[in-house]
Design an enzyme around this catalytic site. Sequence first.
Site, PDB file in Angstrom:
ATOM      1  N   LYS A 192      36.830  25.710  36.166  1.00  0.00           N
ATOM      2  CA  LYS A 192      36.654  24.357  35.634  1.00  0.00           C
ATOM      3  C   LYS A 192      37.874  23.874  34.846  1.00  0.00           C
ATOM      4  O   LYS A 192      38.176  22.685  34.858  1.00  0.00           O
ATOM      5  CB  LYS A 192      35.412  24.294  34.748  1.00  0.00           C
ATOM      6  CG  LYS A 192      34.116  24.364  35.514  1.00  0.00           C
ATOM      7  CD  LYS A 192      32.954  24.011  34.601  1.00  0.00           C
ATOM      8  CE  LYS A 192      31.654  24.606  35.105  1.00  0.00           C
ATOM      9  NZ  LYS A 192      31.220  24.084  36.398  1.00  0.00           N
ATOM     10  N   HIS A 212      20.364  22.116  32.937  1.00  0.00           N
ATOM     11  CA  HIS A 212      21.556  21.636  33.636  1.00  0.00           C
ATOM     12  C   HIS A 212      21.494  21.915  35.130  1.00  0.00           C
ATOM     13  O   HIS A 212      22.511  22.011  35.803  1.00  0.00           O
ATOM     14  CB  HIS A 212      22.842  22.257  33.056  1.00  0.00           C
ATOM     15  CG  HIS A 212      23.002  22.024  31.583  1.00  0.00           C
ATOM     16  ND1 HIS A 212      23.151  20.776  31.043  1.00  0.00           N
ATOM     17  CD2 HIS A 212      23.020  22.889  30.545  1.00  0.00           C
ATOM     18  CE1 HIS A 212      23.263  20.884  29.731  1.00  0.00           C
ATOM     19  NE2 HIS A 212      23.178  22.151  29.401  1.00  0.00           N
ATOM     20  N   GLU A 251      34.807  19.487  25.860  1.00  0.00           N
ATOM     21  CA  GLU A 251      34.979  18.096  26.299  1.00  0.00           C
ATOM     22  C   GLU A 251      33.957  17.206  25.633  1.00  0.00           C
ATOM     23  O   GLU A 251      32.997  17.674  25.007  1.00  0.00           O
ATOM     24  CB  GLU A 251      34.912  18.002  27.840  1.00  0.00           C
ATOM     25  CG  GLU A 251      33.596  18.391  28.448  1.00  0.00           C
ATOM     26  CD  GLU A 251      33.626  18.430  29.977  1.00  0.00           C
ATOM     27  OE1 GLU A 251      34.678  18.684  30.582  1.00  0.00           O
ATOM     28  OE2 GLU A 251      32.558  18.203  30.575  1.00  0.00           O
ATOM     29  N   ARG A 276      31.334  24.043  49.085  1.00  0.00           N
ATOM     30  CA  ARG A 276      30.331  24.638  49.976  1.00  0.00           C
ATOM     31  C   ARG A 276      29.311  23.580  50.339  1.00  0.00           C
ATOM     32  O   ARG A 276      29.366  22.453  49.848  1.00  0.00           O
ATOM     33  CB  ARG A 276      29.590  25.751  49.226  1.00  0.00           C
ATOM     34  CG  ARG A 276      29.008  25.207  47.903  1.00  0.00           C
ATOM     35  CD  ARG A 276      28.056  26.165  47.238  1.00  0.00           C
ATOM     36  NE  ARG A 276      27.837  25.832  45.831  1.00  0.00           N
ATOM     37  CZ  ARG A 276      26.887  25.051  45.368  1.00  0.00           C
ATOM     38  NH1 ARG A 276      26.052  24.472  46.193  1.00  0.00           N
ATOM     39  NH2 ARG A 276      26.749  24.812  44.074  1.00  0.00           N
TER      40      ARG A 276
HETATM   41  P1  ADP Z   1      23.742  22.594  43.924  1.00  0.00           P
HETATM   42  O1  ADP Z   1      24.885  22.138  43.051  1.00  0.00           O
HETATM   43  O2  ADP Z   1      24.070  22.773  45.362  1.00  0.00           O
HETATM   44  O3  ADP Z   1      22.532  21.815  43.717  1.00  0.00           O
HETATM   45  P2  ADP Z   1      22.860  24.725  42.217  1.00  0.00           P
HETATM   46  O4  ADP Z   1      23.764  24.593  41.045  1.00  0.00           O
HETATM   47  O5  ADP Z   1      21.440  24.387  42.041  1.00  0.00           O
HETATM   48  O6  ADP Z   1      23.487  24.031  43.489  1.00  0.00           O
HETATM   49  O7  ADP Z   1      22.998  26.188  42.766  1.00  0.00           O
HETATM   50  C1  ADP Z   1      22.584  26.548  44.058  1.00  0.00           C
HETATM   51  C2  ADP Z   1      22.227  27.993  44.072  1.00  0.00           C
HETATM   52  O8  ADP Z   1      23.397  28.750  43.914  1.00  0.00           O
HETATM   53  C3  ADP Z   1      21.314  28.417  42.964  1.00  0.00           C
HETATM   54  O9  ADP Z   1      20.513  29.439  43.488  1.00  0.00           O
HETATM   55  C4  ADP Z   1      22.236  28.941  41.889  1.00  0.00           C
HETATM   56  O10 ADP Z   1      21.561  29.915  41.130  1.00  0.00           O
HETATM   57  C5  ADP Z   1      23.330  29.532  42.736  1.00  0.00           C
HETATM   58  N1  ADP Z   1      24.703  29.422  42.216  1.00  0.00           N
HETATM   59  C6  ADP Z   1      25.301  28.354  41.660  1.00  0.00           C
HETATM   60  N2  ADP Z   1      26.600  28.606  41.387  1.00  0.00           N
HETATM   61  C7  ADP Z   1      26.843  29.877  41.828  1.00  0.00           C
HETATM   62  C8  ADP Z   1      27.997  30.733  41.862  1.00  0.00           C
HETATM   63  N3  ADP Z   1      29.176  30.347  41.377  1.00  0.00           N
HETATM   64  N4  ADP Z   1      27.857  31.968  42.393  1.00  0.00           N
HETATM   65  C9  ADP Z   1      26.673  32.377  42.880  1.00  0.00           C
HETATM   66  N5  ADP Z   1      25.557  31.621  42.881  1.00  0.00           N
HETATM   67  C10 ADP Z   1      25.624  30.388  42.359  1.00  0.00           C
HETATM   68  P1  ADP Z   2      27.768  23.790  36.738  1.00  0.00           P
HETATM   69  O1  ADP Z   2      28.937  24.454  37.369  1.00  0.00           O
HETATM   70  O2  ADP Z   2      26.982  24.721  35.919  1.00  0.00           O
HETATM   71  O3  ADP Z   2      26.995  22.976  37.736  1.00  0.00           O
HETATM   72  P2  ADP Z   2      28.752  21.244  35.692  1.00  0.00           P
HETATM   73  O4  ADP Z   2      30.044  21.052  34.998  1.00  0.00           O
HETATM   74  O5  ADP Z   2      28.648  20.721  37.075  1.00  0.00           O
HETATM   75  O6  ADP Z   2      28.395  22.773  35.664  1.00  0.00           O
HETATM   76  O7  ADP Z   2      27.613  20.595  34.790  1.00  0.00           O
HETATM   77  C1  ADP Z   2      26.238  20.795  35.042  1.00  0.00           C
HETATM   78  C2  ADP Z   2      25.420  19.705  34.358  1.00  0.00           C
HETATM   79  O8  ADP Z   2      25.666  19.677  32.934  1.00  0.00           O
HETATM   80  C3  ADP Z   2      25.742  18.294  34.808  1.00  0.00           C
HETATM   81  O9  ADP Z   2      25.037  17.948  35.968  1.00  0.00           O
HETATM   82  C4  ADP Z   2      25.304  17.479  33.607  1.00  0.00           C
HETATM   83  O10 ADP Z   2      23.907  17.348  33.573  1.00  0.00           O
HETATM   84  C5  ADP Z   2      25.699  18.348  32.439  1.00  0.00           C
HETATM   85  N1  ADP Z   2      27.063  18.029  31.921  1.00  0.00           N
HETATM   86  C6  ADP Z   2      28.211  18.636  32.267  1.00  0.00           C
HETATM   87  N2  ADP Z   2      29.267  18.106  31.606  1.00  0.00           N
HETATM   88  C7  ADP Z   2      28.771  17.117  30.825  1.00  0.00           C
HETATM   89  C8  ADP Z   2      29.347  16.202  29.872  1.00  0.00           C
HETATM   90  N3  ADP Z   2      30.650  16.204  29.593  1.00  0.00           N
HETATM   91  N4  ADP Z   2      28.526  15.328  29.242  1.00  0.00           N
HETATM   92  C9  ADP Z   2      27.198  15.328  29.493  1.00  0.00           C
HETATM   93  N5  ADP Z   2      26.600  16.177  30.357  1.00  0.00           N
HETATM   94  C10 ADP Z   2      27.359  17.068  31.016  1.00  0.00           C
END
Ligand code: ADP
Ligand code: ADP
Length: 504
Positions: A116, A234, A199, A292
């Site tokens: 990230k 989240h 952030e 992916r």
């Molecule tokens: P999406 O962003 O596609 O909705 P999710 O964040 O819900 O995906 O994650 C999809 C699946 O992958 C979940 O089962 C989560 O636990 C798993 N997952 C998410 N990120 C990773 C990762 N970096 N490595 C392995 N599994 C992951």
């Molecule tokens: P992950 O890899 O776990 O999916 P993300 O960076 O995509 O992490 O963030 C997951 C969720 O956390 C977002 O969908 C949002 O709900 C919340 N989030 C992330 N960054 C912010 C932010 N700067 N402000 C508010 N909510 C956030």
Amino acid sequence: MFNKILIANRGEIAIRIIRACRELGIKTVAVYSEADRDAQHVQLADEAILLGKPEPKDSYLNVDKLIQAALHTKADAVHPGYGFLSENASFALAVASANLTFIGPSANSIRAMGDKAESKITMKKAGVPTVPGFEGLETEEDFRRAAMDIGYPVLVKAAAGGGGKGMRVVNGKGELGEAIESAQRESLNAFGDERLLVEKYIPNAHHIEFQVFGDQQGNLIHLFERECSVQRRHQKIIEETPSPLLTPELRAQMGEAAVQAARAVDYYNAGTVEFIFDPLLSSFYFLEMNTRLQVEHPITELVTGIDLVQWQIRVAAGEKFPFKQADFAQRGNAIECRVYAEDAANGFLPSTGKLLQYIEPHGPGIRVDSGFGVGNEVTHFYDPLLAKLIVHAENREAAIQRMQAALSEFVIHGVTTNIDFLQAVLAHEDFAKGEVSTSWVESKFMESDSLLSTQEKAPRLHTVEFLIAAALADVVFAGPKARSAVANETDPFNPWKQANNYRN
Ligand code: ADP
Ligand code: ADP
Ligand code: MG
């Protein structure tokens, strides 16, 4: 084109890929763990290879065993699905080194977007808006100064994070030290890496992501957005497209930014650029790119009419993607509900057990992507996603009504499900207005009695067969035993671990 594809995954996504292969005339190899001997993906594939023990490190996360299985069955390509090894650059490289094709982007693209902190720096350089913040901080004093500069509330986030892990909202400087410490601990545990970034925390934010798609010849387009603001921990629970928030101008701007982001890392195959959207300022910021296929890809398929998984396979085989941006439009509205084995009324705690009854809804505009059937077991080893219920209708109101009707027909007995919760959200006036932000479930919705009142209003089907089955069977519901079994789990994304941290 490929002759045979090995699917390095399980559950509904393995089945989704098997179906795409079958339509393309490609043979399939399923892999499975000892916990998945009776799983549906094993039965549906042409061949199946047992990997080993249920723990992901011995099965679905075991690179050597997966490559051996592919070589042994003479597969020529590997589809990683989502989760597990799908965003692991070393796995993509290992697949290529074994002379197999990885169905996804290049290992370099995966690596560039895997972190990230680094991906934010790359995006800033590419001119894609990112959330104001700082990377590469070391001491608590650094964080304190950064947070002051940004202005509270801030979010500390694991650079290596995923699946909503390693994230803490900090409302004032008194909370900062503790937040850094616990986010570091969680990140070190889950990802073996304790780097954090900080952030601006955007209150009442919406999560709006864009599907992108490209081929190896350099054609790259977007397939519009998905609004994924209904979340707990989240993590997404309900997704829809189009987003009720976007104007045509914003959609065009964000779509362009998504393509720009993907182009900056020479992206091909399917990917998703996630943005956080601030409705107050109508501004959007890059969050991360998922390199992916996404869980919620079906809603994009329904409104654009394209089969994303088939095209993933075709462009991986070197085919040109024949469509241009102008060939695509959004037709109608689609919604996806993730049907989980979990107890919404009890901190969304996952539930385990054998499915004693399982009847999917049917009808016009209804699609169910599922990996389960009667007799299948939901274990604590993997994500408790039972099925994705997806509907398509001519407008948003009709799609909501169709989803409510479909949910009321979905019969699942043997485990606790979140179906009542999903119905309550769909019946809520805030959802109807499209005013649900990413913190809405945990702040507003769960604090009110919305869940209880809808349970009374919308009773669901109960079948006589269930009562008989339950009487005959040894019904085991998730209890303290299931919960304590979690301690040894090796998968950082295992939700049974997260449930214990819920509301921290
Ligand atoms: P999406 O962003 O596609 O909705 P999710 O964040 O819900 O995906 O994650 C999809 C699946 O992958 C979940 O089962 C989560 O636990 C798993 N997952 C998410 N990120 C990773 C990762 N970096 N490595 C392995 N599994 C992951
Ligand atoms: P992950 O890899 O776990 O999916 P993300 O960076 O995509 O992490 O963030 C997951 C969720 O956390 C977002 O969908 C949002 O709900 C919340 N989030 C992330 N960054 C912010 C932010 N700067 N402000 C508010 N909510 C956030
Ligand atoms: Mg994300």
